[in-house]
Enzyme design. Sequence first.
Site, PDB file in Angstrom:
ATOM      1  N   GLY A  12     -21.786   6.959  -7.953  1.00 49.69           N
ATOM      2  CA  GLY A  12     -21.786   8.416  -7.902  1.00 49.69           C
ATOM      3  C   GLY A  12     -22.805   8.982  -8.875  1.00 49.69           C
ATOM      4  N   ALA A  14     -22.595   9.824 -11.950  1.00 50.03           N
ATOM      5  CA  ALA A  14     -22.567   9.245 -13.291  1.00 50.03           C
ATOM      6  C   ALA A  14     -23.344   7.928 -13.331  1.00 50.03           C
ATOM      7  CB  ALA A  14     -21.120   9.018 -13.733  1.00 50.03           C
ATOM      8  N   THR A  44     -18.584  11.901  -5.910  1.00 52.74           N
ATOM      9  CA  THR A  44     -19.633  12.923  -6.018  1.00 52.74           C
ATOM     10  C   THR A  44     -19.948  13.543  -4.674  1.00 52.74           C
ATOM     11  OG1 THR A  44     -20.663  11.802  -7.906  1.00 52.74           O
ATOM     12  CG2 THR A  44     -22.042  13.323  -6.663  1.00 52.74           C
ATOM     13  N   TYR A  46     -18.321  14.288  -2.207  1.00 55.80           N
ATOM     14  CA  TYR A  46     -17.356  15.230  -1.633  1.00 55.80           C
ATOM     15  C   TYR A  46     -17.157  16.483  -2.493  1.00 55.80           C
ATOM     16  CZ  TYR A  46     -16.460  11.417   1.548  1.00 55.80           C
ATOM     17  OH  TYR A  46     -16.632  10.432   2.482  1.00 55.80           O
ATOM     18  N   GLN A  48     -17.665  19.952  -3.329  1.00 56.71           N
ATOM     19  CA  GLN A  48     -18.185  21.087  -2.565  1.00 56.71           C
ATOM     20  C   GLN A  48     -18.751  22.182  -3.461  1.00 56.71           C
ATOM     21  OE1 GLN A  48     -15.198  22.663   0.046  1.00 56.71           O
ATOM     22  NE2 GLN A  48     -14.960  20.791   1.201  1.00 56.71           N
ATOM     23  N   GLY A  49     -17.955  22.597  -4.453  1.00 55.30           N
ATOM     24  CA  GLY A  49     -18.243  23.836  -5.184  1.00 55.30           C
ATOM     25  C   GLY A  49     -19.580  23.868  -5.885  1.00 55.30           C
ATOM     26  N   GLU A 116     -15.728  30.682  -9.473  1.00 57.28           N
ATOM     27  CA  GLU A 116     -14.518  29.963  -9.106  1.00 57.28           C
ATOM     28  C   GLU A 116     -13.404  30.297 -10.097  1.00 57.28           C
ATOM     29  OE1 GLU A 116     -15.391  25.827  -8.583  1.00 57.28           O
ATOM     30  OE2 GLU A 116     -16.789  26.187  -6.950  1.00 57.28           O
ATOM     31  N   ASP A 211      -9.912   2.137  -9.518  1.00 60.14           N
ATOM     32  CA  ASP A 211     -10.286   0.756  -9.864  1.00 60.14           C
ATOM     33  C   ASP A 211     -10.788   0.603 -11.295  1.00 60.14           C
ATOM     34  OD1 ASP A 211      -9.779  -0.012  -7.136  1.00 60.14           O
ATOM     35  OD2 ASP A 211     -11.715   0.864  -6.615  1.00 60.14           O
ATOM     36  N   HIS A 232      -5.617  20.470  -6.381  1.00 65.73           N
ATOM     37  CA  HIS A 232      -6.392  21.593  -5.862  1.00 65.73           C
ATOM     38  C   HIS A 232      -5.469  22.454  -5.022  1.00 65.73           C
ATOM     39  CE1 HIS A 232      -9.448  24.056  -4.037  1.00 65.73           C
ATOM     40  NE2 HIS A 232     -10.345  23.528  -4.843  1.00 65.73           N
ATOM     41  N   ARG A 279      -6.696  26.593 -11.613  1.00 68.74           N
ATOM     42  CA  ARG A 279      -6.104  25.776 -10.546  1.00 68.74           C
ATOM     43  C   ARG A 279      -4.655  25.394 -10.803  1.00 68.74           C
ATOM     44  NH1 ARG A 279     -11.206  21.766  -9.120  1.00 68.74           N
ATOM     45  NH2 ARG A 279     -12.447  23.376  -8.087  1.00 68.74           N
ATOM     46  N   HIS A 340      -6.435  16.324  -6.620  1.00 64.16           N
ATOM     47  CA  HIS A 340      -7.873  16.577  -6.553  1.00 64.16           C
ATOM     48  C   HIS A 340      -8.662  15.894  -7.660  1.00 64.16           C
ATOM     49  CE1 HIS A 340     -11.504  18.670  -5.503  1.00 64.16           C
ATOM     50  NE2 HIS A 340     -11.570  19.295  -6.657  1.00 64.16           N
ATOM     51  N   ARG A 375      -8.758  20.825 -15.902  1.00 64.47           N
ATOM     52  CA  ARG A 375     -10.212  20.971 -15.774  1.00 64.47           C
ATOM     53  C   ARG A 375     -10.592  22.351 -15.242  1.00 64.47           C
ATOM     54  NH1 ARG A 375     -14.054  19.478 -11.081  1.00 64.47           N
ATOM     55  NH2 ARG A 375     -12.140  19.851  -9.940  1.00 64.47           N
TER      56      ARG A 375
END
Length: 516
Positions: A12, A14, A44, A46, A48-49, A116, A211, A232, A279, A340, A375
Amino acid sequence: MIHTNYLIIGSGIAGLSVALKIAEKFPERSVTIVTKSTAEESNTKYAQGGIAVVQDHQGDTFKKHIEDTLICGDGLCDKAVVEMVITEGPKRLQELISWGAQFDIAADGNLDLGKEGGHSKNRVVHHKDQTGYEIERAILLQVRKMSNITLYDFHFALNLITRNDKCMGAYVLDEHTHEILTFESNYTLLATGGIGQLYGHTTNPAIATGDGIAIANRANARILDMEFIQFHPTALYNKNLSSTFLISEAVRGFGACLRTKDGRQFMQDYDERGDLASRDIVSQSIETELKKSGEACVYLDATHLNITAFREHFPMIYNNCKLLNIDIEKDWIPVIPAQHYLCGGISVDKHGQTSIKNLFACGECSRTGLHGANRLASNSLLEALVYADNIYRFLVDASINNSETNPTISEWKSNYGSLIDTDFLTKIKSELQLLMQRNAGIVRNNNDLYRALMQLKIWQNQISSMEKNHRVNKDFYELKNMITVGILIIEQSIQRKENRGGFVKESLNLETTYSD
């Protein structure tokens, strides 16, 4: 035995960012990326924001972003980490742009910024509603240009190789041949994403089985804050699916509102910020409404919005709803909270170092202190970029001064025997997801947590016995990892004695307090 200077597990934002920077800095050194699916498949992808980054032209300040983050984290953020990550944001964003990532531009020629939940200003940089996909595309394109980066897709990391609290690499399963390879490395980075598949309803992809956290735990790395799981509030409700489609928080920032089945707007009853509360509050409010009504979902109403502008801003959301016969121009969107994001994980310092020497962690599998108990939306991609850079800078200095060699590493035992029945693994996985959804969801209590812990320990013993006599594969180890992570979540939930942020335990008989 495969030797590499830098072993990166995960592909991803990172892992790819660290790989690219190290490869550019040290063209004579080898960088190896191991990923259990295709290189493109990651958490990563997926997202969206977008990325929350302060932009001067909007009248925003670092101070405001820092305050929003601290409020959302409900008193448990590491303030020094928050300040570091947020002030580094503009530099890291420019770096992404230099790598070819494209972001939406407003009519005035500046970056188009979304808003957001929990943010006091418009500061979310985005690419339509597919920001993560665009970032993944751009960085992966750069990575594939580097001759000293080797990418092993469909290779699954089983365990870290450690001795005397020092990491020397990892044992990795080739998913096609079932051979277990030994990767020896000077430095190892875990960048394996989230844990969403532990839950019956999640916005995470199928690869998110925890994992990295599980293998770090088996190596006795320090794991913290696993009880702080962000749900979420607006995942698309479909009673036939576990992995569900995310309706971005930016849709509420765009003007959509939450309603009960009878049309009542309820969020103002819970928080003065209404639909744009953080959230944790929105998820808990929806949970309360559903318990009161007995309904399966609430609804997101966008019917009053400009549909042309909506389609332009959220094409993926619009098209996915359309596939399910939801006409956003006329229909309310059925939504429920879904797992989420994990705020905790492998504990790291400001350099991304874990409690094990030469082992680093970055992205959602790490616990940096940025998020605290909850978060702030769109801070996670920012965190991954900033910590990837910190790790890179630390590795540049460390590798110049490090002349240590690893002691002899033994090979993994042979991977023979019959495969464990797939139906058995699928059955246990489904039962685990239901157990976590019911017993370790948005609101928990100690009775449910202890019952869940007993069941998880039973499964752990079963899996341990089977491993001795069967050939292991990815499905088996994913389940093993999910059980390990489930136990960590349950144990740390039991240990927490106060309600904070995204964590609510009924048995505490306490009012959840918020610092805003």
